[in-house]
Scaffold this motif. Structure first.
Motif, short mmCIF file in Angstrom:
data_model
loop_
_atom_site.label_atom_id
_atom_site.label_comp_id
_atom_site.label_asym_id
_atom_site.label_seq_id
_atom_site.Cartn_x
_atom_site.Cartn_y
_atom_site.Cartn_z
N ALA A 307 0.74 -1.14 -0.04
CA ALA A 307 -0.05 -0.13 0.02
C ALA A 307 0.96 1.33 -0.10
O ALA A 307 0.58 2.24 -0.84
N LEU A 308 1.83 1.43 0.74
CA LEU A 308 2.74 2.51 1.10
C LEU A 308 3.82 2.63 -0.53
O LEU A 308 3.91 3.77 -0.51
N ALA A 309 3.92 1.68 -1.01
CA ALA A 309 4.79 1.74 -2.47
C ALA A 309 4.07 2.35 -3.22
O ALA A 309 4.56 2.92 -4.48
N ARG A 310 2.68 2.71 -3.24
CA ARG A 310 1.98 3.34 -4.28
C ARG A 310 2.26 4.79 -4.06
O ARG A 310 2.00 5.73 -5.06
N ARG A 311 2.94 5.32 -3.05
CA ARG A 311 2.93 6.67 -2.55
C ARG A 311 4.38 7.01 -2.14
O ARG A 311 4.88 8.43 -2.66
N TRP A 312 5.23 5.99 -1.76
CA TRP A 312 6.58 6.46 -1.52
C TRP A 312 7.52 5.28 -2.05
O TRP A 312 7.08 4.27 -2.49
N ARG A 313 8.73 6.11 -2.42
CA ARG A 313 9.89 5.16 -3.03
C ARG A 313 10.09 3.86 -2.03
O ARG A 313 10.05 3.88 -1.01
N SER A 314 10.33 2.67 -2.73
CA SER A 314 10.40 1.45 -2.22
C SER A 314 11.76 1.43 -1.33
O SER A 314 11.80 0.83 -0.29
N ARG A 315 12.89 2.25 -1.74
CA ARG A 315 14.17 2.18 -1.24
C ARG A 315 13.76 3.02 0.28
O ARG A 315 14.50 2.58 1.17
N LEU A 316 12.79 4.11 0.08
CA LEU A 316 12.74 4.79 1.29
C LEU A 316 12.05 3.87 2.35
O LEU A 316 12.49 4.00 3.47
N LEU A 317 11.17 3.18 1.84
CA LEU A 317 10.31 2.27 2.84
C LEU A 317 11.21 1.19 3.57
O LEU A 317 10.99 0.76 4.47
N LEU A 318 12.30 0.70 2.69
CA LEU A 318 13.11 -0.24 3.15
C LEU A 318 13.97 0.34 4.23
O LEU A 318 14.24 -0.49 5.12
N VAL A 319 14.41 1.49 3.90
CA VAL A 319 15.25 1.92 5.14
C VAL A 319 14.63 2.10 6.47
O VAL A 319 14.91 1.82 7.61
N GLY A 320 13.20 2.61 6.24
CA GLY A 320 12.48 2.61 7.45
C GLY A 320 12.15 1.28 8.29
O GLY A 320 12.17 1.11 9.46
N ALA A 321 11.92 0.29 7.34
CA ALA A 321 11.46 -0.91 7.83
C ALA A 321 12.68 -1.69 8.70
O ALA A 321 12.71 -2.31 9.51
N LEU A 322 14.07 -1.49 8.06
CA LEU A 322 15.21 -2.05 8.70
C LEU A 322 15.50 -1.20 10.06
O LEU A 322 16.09 -1.80 10.89
N THR A 323 15.37 -0.05 10.01
CA THR A 323 15.56 0.82 11.23
C THR A 323 14.77 0.30 12.38
O THR A 323 15.25 -0.01 13.54
N ALA A 324 13.39 0.24 12.03
CA ALA A 324 12.33 -0.19 13.16
C ALA A 324 12.54 -1.74 13.52
O ALA A 324 12.41 -2.05 14.68
N ALA A 325 12.97 -2.51 12.44
CA ALA A 325 13.30 -3.82 12.81
C ALA A 325 14.20 -4.18 13.94
O ALA A 325 14.16 -4.96 14.77
N ALA A 326 15.35 -3.32 13.70
CA ALA A 326 16.54 -3.44 14.88
C ALA A 326 16.14 -3.10 15.89
O ALA A 326 16.26 -3.82 17.18
N VAL A 327 15.18 -2.13 16.07
CA VAL A 327 14.28 -1.76 17.56
C VAL A 327 13.81 -2.89 18.01
O VAL A 327 13.74 -3.09 19.35
N ALA A 328 12.88 -3.33 17.08
CA ALA A 328 12.08 -4.71 17.58
C ALA A 328 12.75 -5.85 18.17
O ALA A 328 12.35 -6.25 19.11
N TYR A 329 13.77 -6.23 17.47
CA TYR A 329 14.37 -7.12 17.91
C TYR A 329 15.20 -6.81 19.45
O TYR A 329 15.02 -7.69 20.29
#
Length: 444
Positions: A307-329
């Motif tokens: 859903a988000l990829a229709r509005r934001w670049r995939s690379r930017l979404l990837l950066v955000g997901a990796l940052t938040a995943a490190a916090v979740a672990y």
């Protein structure tokens, strides 16, 4: 307007959507087949009196096979076609699952899990390429996000099926269910999965014109009288040369390192989390529940990415997901003994890591031309699998050495942060080469 460019700029047809749906279903079966080992692990380890180190090798066996399949099977798709390799891979998967049902000791099961993983690894990157090539330009990120959800959906179905199957029929039952589903999807793939137009127009096998026109008819487009000439920008270089020489080489190395670090953390959680939670709580069912919740989170992550990829670049979404995943672990390591909170964090953890995998699947194909796309994706995923193999084995040794699960989860924030750095260092995706220009007009 060039043929492939025109198709990609148009809305996706029913035929394209059906091709993506078949690929999604195949990935769903992959998720089921790979995950059953983690769900069977608590029951199996008791039945065969398996120690943590041996169990770690069992959990890594499928990953080793997936790495080999990505390296050695997937590149064949650039030579024999995406469809044919998928059928070969699904045959291997079905055989591996059938043999797993009848394994008599850990050594045999390890061998059969390697065989199953070989087929899964050969198919996953290849299907990613096929989906990317059939998706329209405006929908590619969203379509690949939905496609990537197939793996956690399959793993989640495996979780829901594992408890009653194991409780009533034993651990072999989940492998039997996977074998049956794999056989069914092999037949469906043979009937419904199309070949890639990119492959037909780039590699131009002997029957390329007839196969191309058959696909164009299903797309509602006029037939061609001749196969278009290859683009001048394509050049004579092979897949390996394109991937490993400038200007693509630096992109390739960053993709390898970034994806490898991500899946090392992902497969640590997905292979060991059920066993760790079952051991901490003394409840095998809770272990399966934790694995199921993680995969449910992964499904949400893929659809959220789509859903988000229709509005934001995939690379930017990837950066955000990796940052938040490190916090979740890091957070899960602190709350793993509190079941309610841990389940909530597990869902978030699964959501973020699977969204990040969807991000790599979206970013990577545009780095390569059709000549090298399957090989490039296969090698990226293969390197990731090689790195990920070490994770379950390492955790087995750490647990045997007395490491607390909390410290292990904190340890795996390091590869996630390393993956983040690799993505940040990536340049913008290289532009696609111009599609081939027709040398003859379309038939009336």
């Amino acid at each position: 307007m060039d043929l492939l460019a025109e198709i990609r700029r148009s809305r996706m047809s029913r035929f394209q959507i059906r091709a993506v749906a078949v690929a999604l279903s195949l990935t769903l079966i992959d998720g089921f087949d790979v995950s059953v080992m983690a769900y069977a692990a608590p029951s199996l380890s008791r039945a065969w009196h398996i120690d943590p180190v041996t169990l770690g090798y069992l959990l890594s066996a499928g990953l080793f096979g997936m790495a080999a399949g990505s390296f050695f099977l997937t590149p064949a798709a650039d030579r024999i076609g995406r469809r044919k390799l998928t059928l070969v891979s699904m045959t291997i998967v079905t055989l591996g699952m059938v043999l797993s049902v009848f394994s008599q000791d850990a050594t045999q099961l390890i061998a059969f899990r390697v065989l199953t993983g070989l087929g899964v690894g050969g198919m996953m990157a290849n299907l990613n390429v096929l989906v990317s090539e059939y998706a329209s330009d405006t929908s590619r990120g969203s379509v690949i996000g939905i496609y990537a959800a197939g793996y956690p959906i399959g793993a989640t179905i495996g979780g829901f099926a594992a408890n009653p199957l194991i409780a009533n029929f034993g651990w072999r039952a989940v492998f039997a269910a996977g074998a049956a589903l794999s056989g069914i999807m092999l037949v469906i793939s043979w009937r419904c999965l199309p070949e890639s137009l990119d492959f037909l127009l780039t590699r131009r096998p002997a029957d390329a014109l007839d196969r191309t026109n058959a696909i164009l008819a299903k797309l509602g487009r006029p037939a061609l009288t001749e196969i278009p000439a290859r683009p001048e920008t394509q050049g004579p270089q092979g897949a390996a040369q394109e991937i490993l020489t400038r200007p693509t080489r630096s992109q390739t190395l960053k993709l390898w390192a970034g994806y490898g670090c991500l899946v090392a953390a992902y497969y640590f959680a997905n292979t060991w989390m059920p066993k760790i939670m079952a051991s901490v709580s003394g409840d095998d069912a809770l272990g399966v529940t934790v694995g199921t919740v993680a995969n449910l989170g992964g499904i949400v992550g893929c659809f959220l990415f789509s859903a988000l990829a229709r509005r934001w670049r995939s690379r930017l979404l990837l950066v955000g997901a990796l940052t938040a995943a490190a916090v979740a672990y890091a957070l899960f390591g602190q709350v793993s003994s509190r079941t309610g909170v841990a389940l909530a964090v597990v869902a978030i953890l699964g959501m973020l890591t699977t969204a990040a995998i969807a991000g790599f699947y979206t970013v990577a194909p545009d780095v390569y031309t059709p000549v090298a796309r399957a090989t490039g994706m296969g090698w990226m995923i293969g390197v990731g699998r090689l790195v990920s193999i070490t994770a379950p084995v390492l955790v087995g040794y750490l647990l045997s050495g007395g490491w607390a699960p909390q410290k292990i989860f904190l340890l795996f924030t390091i590869p996630l942060l390393a993956s983040l750095l690799c993505v940040v260092a990536l340049r913008k995706p290289l532009p696609r080469p111009l599609p081939p220009k027709p040398v003859a007009a379309a038939a009336e």
